[in-house]
Design a protein around this motif. Structure first.
Motif, PDB file in Angstrom:
ATOM      1  N   ILE A  87       1.150  -1.295  -0.209  1.00 46.00           N
ATOM      2  CA  ILE A  87       0.228   0.016   0.149  1.00 46.00           C
ATOM      3  C   ILE A  87       0.953   1.391   0.024  1.00 46.00           C
ATOM      4  CG2 ILE A  87      -1.532   1.330   1.298  1.00 46.00           C
ATOM      5  CD1 ILE A  87      -2.581  -1.564   2.387  1.00 46.00           C
ATOM      6  N   ILE A  89       0.982   5.107   0.807  1.00 46.27           N
ATOM      7  CA  ILE A  89       0.438   5.975   1.071  1.00 46.27           C
ATOM      8  C   ILE A  89       0.749   7.915   0.119  1.00 46.27           C
ATOM      9  CG2 ILE A  89       0.270   7.847   3.286  1.00 46.27           C
ATOM     10  CD1 ILE A  89       0.377   4.995   4.730  1.00 46.27           C
ATOM     11  N   TYR A 160      -2.907   5.035  -1.510  1.00 46.32           N
ATOM     12  CA  TYR A 160      -3.752   5.920  -0.341  1.00 46.32           C
ATOM     13  C   TYR A 160      -3.604   7.232  -0.259  1.00 46.32           C
ATOM     14  CZ  TYR A 160      -5.811   6.365   5.219  1.00 46.32           C
ATOM     15  OH  TYR A 160      -5.894   7.484   5.740  1.00 46.32           O
ATOM     16  N   ARG A 162      -3.259  10.536   1.441  1.00 41.46           N
ATOM     17  CA  ARG A 162      -3.111  12.096   2.110  1.00 41.46           C
ATOM     18  C   ARG A 162      -2.699  12.967   1.956  1.00 41.46           C
ATOM     19  NH1 ARG A 162      -5.259  10.128   6.422  1.00 41.46           N
ATOM     20  NH2 ARG A 162      -4.521  12.271   7.099  1.00 41.46           N
ATOM     21  N   TRP A 189      -6.808   4.034  -7.028  1.00 38.57           N
ATOM     22  CA  TRP A 189      -6.109   5.509  -5.728  1.00 38.57           C
ATOM     23  C   TRP A 189      -7.593   5.269  -5.061  1.00 38.57           C
ATOM     24  CZ3 TRP A 189      -2.105   8.121  -6.457  1.00 38.57           C
ATOM     25  CH2 TRP A 189      -2.119   9.242  -6.325  1.00 38.57           C
ATOM     26  N   TYR A 190      -7.234   5.428  -3.608  1.00 43.99           N
ATOM     27  CA  TYR A 190      -8.500   5.121  -2.839  1.00 43.99           C
ATOM     28  C   TYR A 190      -8.234   6.922  -1.854  1.00 43.99           C
ATOM     29  CZ  TYR A 190      -6.510   2.833   1.677  1.00 43.99           C
ATOM     30  OH  TYR A 190      -5.198   2.209   2.037  1.00 43.99           O
ATOM     31  N   ASN A 191      -9.321   7.290  -1.628  1.00 42.56           N
ATOM     32  CA  ASN A 191      -9.871   8.865  -0.184  1.00 42.56           C
ATOM     33  C   ASN A 191      -9.437   9.297  -1.082  1.00 42.56           C
ATOM     34  OD1 ASN A 191     -11.854   7.038   1.429  1.00 42.56           O
ATOM     35  ND2 ASN A 191     -10.252   8.380   2.909  1.00 42.56           N
ATOM     36  N   ALA A 433      -8.268   1.753   7.684  1.00 39.94           N
ATOM     37  CA  ALA A 433      -7.573   2.543   6.908  1.00 39.94           C
ATOM     38  C   ALA A 433      -6.405   2.020   5.967  1.00 39.94           C
ATOM     39  CB  ALA A 433      -7.209   3.876   7.303  1.00 39.94           C
ATOM     40  N   GLY A 437      -7.409  -1.336   1.729  1.00 36.72           N
ATOM     41  CA  GLY A 437      -6.462  -2.207   1.346  1.00 36.72           C
ATOM     42  C   GLY A 437      -6.091  -3.865   0.616  1.00 36.72           C
TER      43      GLY A 437
END
Length: 453
Positions: A87, A89, A160, A162, A189-191, A433, A437
């Motif tokens: 994952i 970030i 992720y 951020r 690609w999340y959030n 969070a 993933g």
């Protein structure tokens, strides 16, 4: 379906993988993968029946598998055994200093990355300057027992998001990286994306089950509009559509008995001013302030604790099954004279138990807040583009016990976890969070068309 195992390395110059004793996949395996890397390998059963996965030092090096990883999930697709999930970030604001590689946020990211073992994933931190596009590698930051370290890893299974603010999100380089990883490498690609407060309310107004939680909210148009809302509701809030941390928030209260208007706001310190008319209030308070991109929201007469208004932060996260769960609930008590409950305005964090000592009331309001957050999470997921995996809701409870939504945050702050009684849920939210993933990685193998349609 992904399975979690302890991982160990064995010294060997051969490309060997020893499968756990209870690994019951009925497949002929010929390759092993980690992130975007794949290698040919020979697969054997553990000779002594242990339930761990062992890979040779040769494979570990070729896959760029970080040496500190001791637990990992295993996925199978066709003839390949995938380790992970890896994952990435993604953030910005990196410094040249190894001790604090991302400045003041280094502590936040060290806590997120320290959740690796609890989640059984391989998370790392990176920015635009760490990507080697030519070789498909990233010079990644890890946080280990030795502190911050950098290691070369392949491109991740998922990313992720951020990014710290809207400005960094709008940078051309950030947009290009997201688009390239999603489209060229099919990496979910999340959030992504900060929420616009007004757009969120406009979307939720179209959802019948969500409408009951929504105070009247509209873009600022005129002070005649404010006058009408004050006549109906007694108080209104004026706030930025894209604001955060309670900055630029104004509470206007109309006292019918005395015909007076009060404005509470923060200008270096908390202020409360009295005016004989809305016109005089506007001339004094907003003389040098633009009200473009502001919204007006119905004020709610909130329950109080120790004479100070309360609102409630509720964290909703997707878990490793891709389902919404409520991971944290905390109360926030407004600072003296503050229009908001933010800590930088003198607010305080309280647990639900501190606000409701009676267990029946605790249960009642916990269930009410959880129900509202789950309904709104599912409604927002249907209405918003991209892959949403966590939302921080700010709710109010009025004197009748009804729940009201004030804001929904796609990248919720973590100030509530300063309370010592909330450390356990602090870890849970960080773990979830990352655990999401696992679900996303499974989907890339099993239902890629659903993710990238």
């Amino acid at each position: 379906m992904a399975k979690r195992f302890r991982l160990e390395r064995v010294q060997s110059e051969k490309s060997l993988v020893y499968l756990p004793a209870n690994f019951d996949e009925n497949k002929i395996l010929s390759t092993i993968g980690f992130g975007s890397s794949e290698c040919q390998a020979e697969f054997l059963q553990q000779p002594n029946g242990r339930n761990v996965i062992s890979i040779s030092s040769k494979l570990s090096k070729e896959l760029h598998l970080p040496s500190h990883i001791e637990t990992i999930h295993v996925f199978t697709k066709d003839n390949c055994l995938h380790l992970g999930p890896l994952i990435g970030i993604f953030s910005s604001g990196f410094t040249p200093f190894q001790v604090r590689p991302i400045g003041e946020r280094s502590f936040l990211f060290s806590k997120i990355l320290s959740s690796q073992s609890a989640a059984g994933v391989v998370p790392f931190l990176f920015g635009d300057g760490h990507i080697d596009w030519e070789h498909g590698l990233i010079n990644a930051y890890f946080f280990t027992d030795k502190g911050w370290e950098q290691e070369i890893v392949p491109f991740p299974n998922v990313v992720y998001d951020r990014l710290p603010n809207r400005r960094s999100e709008k940078l051309k380089v950030s947009k290009e990286i997201k688009e390239r990883l999603e489209k060229d490498y099919l990496i979910p690609w999340y959030n992504p994306g900060f929420f616009n407060k007004l757009e969120i309310f406009e979307k939720l107004y179209n959802t019948p089950e969500a409408e009951i939680y929504l105070p009247e909210t509209a873009p600022f148009q005129s002070f005649h509009q404010i006058e009408q809302m004050l006549s109906e509701h007694g108080q209104v809030f004026i706030k930025p559509q894209n604001g955060s941390l309670g900055l630029g928030v104004y509470q206007i209260i109309y006292d019918k008995k005395n015909g007076a208007y009060y404005c509470r706001y923060r200008d270096q310190q908390n202020k409360l001013q009295r005016f004989s008319s809305l016109e005089s209030l506007a001339k004094v308070v907003f003389a040098k302030r633009s009200l473009d991109r502001m919204l007006v929201q119905q004020g709610i007469y909130l329950i109080k604790h120790q004479g100070r208004p309360l609102d409630f932060r509720v964290h909703a996260n997707k878990d490793e099954k891709g389902e919404w769960i409520i991971s944290a609930i905390a109360a926030k008590m407004a600072g003296n004279g503050s229009p908001t409950t933010h800590l930088n305005n003198g607010g305080e964090v309280k647990t639900l138990e501190e606000i409701y000592p009676d267990e029946q009331n605790q249960k009642l309001y916990r269930e009410k807040l959880e129900k509202a957050a789950l309904i709104l999470s599912n409604a927002l997921e249907r209405q918003i583009g991209g892959i949403v995996a966590e939302i921080g809701f700010d709710f109010g409870i009025d004197r009748n016990g009804d729940i009201w939504l004030f804001e929904a945050n796609s990248k919720p702050g973590r100030s509530i976890f300063s309370h010592p009684e909330l450390r356990e849920v602090d870890l849970l939210t960080r773990k979830l969070a990352l655990s999401f993933g696992i679900y996303l990685t499974e989907q890339t193998f099993e239902n890629p068309e659903e993710l990238f349609r």
